[in-house]
Scaffold this active site. Structure first.
Site, PDB file in Angstrom:
ATOM      1  N   LYS A  47      47.766 -28.377 -19.679  1.00 28.76           N
ATOM      2  CA  LYS A  47      48.414 -28.594 -18.410  1.00 28.76           C
ATOM      3  C   LYS A  47      48.006 -29.906 -17.774  1.00 28.76           C
ATOM      4  CE  LYS A  47      47.775 -23.681 -17.596  1.00 28.76           C
ATOM      5  NZ  LYS A  47      47.023 -22.702 -16.776  1.00 28.76           N
ATOM      6  N   ASP A 107      37.771 -37.369 -24.032  1.00 27.77           N
ATOM      7  CA  ASP A 107      36.313 -37.314 -23.911  1.00 27.77           C
ATOM      8  C   ASP A 107      35.719 -37.598 -25.292  1.00 27.77           C
ATOM      9  OD1 ASP A 107      33.705 -36.766 -23.321  1.00 27.77           O
ATOM     10  OD2 ASP A 107      34.011 -34.742 -22.596  1.00 27.77           O
ATOM     11  N   VAL A 157      35.290 -35.095 -14.378  1.00 31.80           N
ATOM     12  CA  VAL A 157      36.137 -35.442 -13.231  1.00 31.80           C
ATOM     13  C   VAL A 157      37.272 -34.420 -13.063  1.00 31.80           C
ATOM     14  CG1 VAL A 157      35.631 -37.921 -13.284  1.00 31.80           C
ATOM     15  CG2 VAL A 157      37.514 -37.039 -14.673  1.00 31.80           C
TER      16      VAL A 157
HETATM   17  P1  IMP Z   1      37.969 -34.033 -26.012  1.00 30.61           P
HETATM   18  O1  IMP Z   1      38.546 -33.219 -27.124  1.00 30.61           O
HETATM   19  O2  IMP Z   1      36.466 -33.922 -25.941  1.00 30.61           O
HETATM   20  O3  IMP Z   1      38.432 -35.461 -26.032  1.00 30.61           O
HETATM   21  O4  IMP Z   1      38.465 -33.374 -24.639  1.00 30.61           O
HETATM   22  C1  IMP Z   1      39.776 -33.540 -24.201  1.00 30.61           C
HETATM   23  C2  IMP Z   1      40.251 -32.419 -23.331  1.00 30.61           C
HETATM   24  O5  IMP Z   1      39.176 -31.788 -22.597  1.00 30.61           O
HETATM   25  C3  IMP Z   1      41.180 -33.004 -22.276  1.00 30.61           C
HETATM   26  O6  IMP Z   1      42.522 -32.960 -22.706  1.00 30.61           O
HETATM   27  C4  IMP Z   1      40.923 -32.121 -21.074  1.00 30.61           C
HETATM   28  O7  IMP Z   1      41.742 -30.974 -21.144  1.00 30.61           O
HETATM   29  C5  IMP Z   1      39.480 -31.696 -21.224  1.00 30.61           C
HETATM   30  N1  IMP Z   1      38.560 -32.603 -20.488  1.00 30.61           N
HETATM   31  C6  IMP Z   1      37.683 -33.489 -21.008  1.00 30.61           C
HETATM   32  N2  IMP Z   1      36.983 -34.119 -20.040  1.00 30.61           N
HETATM   33  C7  IMP Z   1      37.465 -33.631 -18.868  1.00 30.61           C
HETATM   34  C8  IMP Z   1      37.148 -33.914 -17.482  1.00 30.61           C
HETATM   35  O8  IMP Z   1      36.295 -34.741 -17.125  1.00 30.61           O
HETATM   36  N3  IMP Z   1      37.848 -33.204 -16.558  1.00 30.61           N
HETATM   37  C9  IMP Z   1      38.803 -32.276 -16.885  1.00 30.61           C
HETATM   38  N4  IMP Z   1      39.122 -31.984 -18.155  1.00 30.61           N
HETATM   39  C10 IMP Z   1      38.459 -32.662 -19.141  1.00 30.61           C
END
Ligand code: IMP
Length: 183
Positions: A47, A107, A157
Site C-alpha cells: 500500500k 531499505d 520513517v
Molecule cells: P526492503 O525489502 O528492506 O528494501 O524493504 C522495503 C519495504 O519495507 C518497503 O516497500 C516498505 O513497505 C517497508 N519499509 C522499509 N523501510 C520503511 C520505512 O522506513 N518506513 C515504512 N516502511 C518501510
C-alpha cells in the site's frame, strides 16, 4: 510532534511537503521525457506507494496505464526478510510492455529484488524502477533503480503513504518515527 489522530510521538520532519511536491514534479518531467512515446504500464506497489503513485501520474503528460500489486514481506515491523508473498497480482499481461515499477521506499532492497525478478519473468519489453526514497548505506540493489526521489539516512520513517502498523499513511510529510529502534 504528537500525531493527534493516534497519540503516537513522531520524530522530526525528514522530507517536507513542499520538497516532496517539487521532487515528484521533477521525476514526472524526467519520466515524461523517457516514456512519452512508449505507452508504459506503471506498476504501483500497495500500500505504501499509493500516495506517491497518485501524485506522480498526475505529473505525467502522455498516454499510460496503471496497475497495482499488493505484496507482503515477512520480517519484523521495521525490517524485511526478502521473503515476499503476492497478495494481489497484476491484472495486466506484461508481455512486450514497457513497465515502470513505482515503489515507496527501498531499505535492504530485498523486496525490490524479488519484485524485479518476478516481473522480468513475464517478458516485458523493458523494466525500470522509480523509488521515492532510498535509505543510504543499506540498500544492496540500488543499481536497479533508475529514478530516485530522495536519499535518506537509514532510520525508520512514516507518512506520505508509509506506515508503521498501518498508521500515519495519511500524513502530508515524511517523519522519523522515533518509537522504534533500527536493527
Ligand atoms: P526492503 O525489502 O528492506 O528494501 O524493504 C522495503 C519495504 O519495507 C518497503 O516497500 C516498505 O513497505 C517497508 N519499509 C522499509 N523501510 C520503511 C520505512 O522506513 N518506513 C515504512 N516502511 C518501510
Amino acid at each position: 510532534m504528537a500525531d493527534s489522530k493516534s497519540g503516537y510521538e513522531l520524530g522530526e520532519v525528514v522530507i517536507a511537503e513542499d520538497a516532496i511536491e517539487k521532487r515528484v514534479a521533477e521525476l514526472g518531467s524526467e519520466i515524461t521525457t523517457d516514456y512519452r512515446d512508449s505507452a508504459p504500464l506503471l506498476v504501483g506497489v500497495l500500500k505504501g506507494a499509493m500516495i506517491f503513485m497518485s501524485d506522480l501520474i498526475r505529473e505525467l503528460d502522455f498516454p499510460l496505464e496503471i496497475d497495482m500489486m499488493a505484496i507482503s514481506s515477512y520480517g519484523s515491523s521495521t525490517s524485511t526478510s526478502g521473503v515476499v508473498r503476492i497478495l494481489k497480482d497484476l491484472d495486466t499481461d506484461l508481455t512486450g510492455r514497457h513497465v515502470l515499477i513505482v515503489e515507496d521506499i527501498v531499505d535492504s532492497g530485498l523486496t525490490l529484488s524479488y519484485l524485479t525478478r518476478n516481473l522480468l519473468s513475464r517478458n516485458p519489453a523493458s523494466l525500470e524502477v522509480c523509488a521515492l526514497i532510498v535509505k543510504d548505506g543499506k540498500s544492496r540493489h540500488i543499481d536497479m533503480i533508475k529514478y530516485i526521489g530522495f536519499h535518506i539516512p537509514p532510520s525508520f520513517v512514516v507518512g506520505y503513504g508509509l506506515d508503521i502498523g498501518e498508521r500515519f499513511r495519511n500524513l502530508r510529510q515524511i517523519y522519523n518515527y522515533s518509537g522504534v529502534t533500527e536493527h
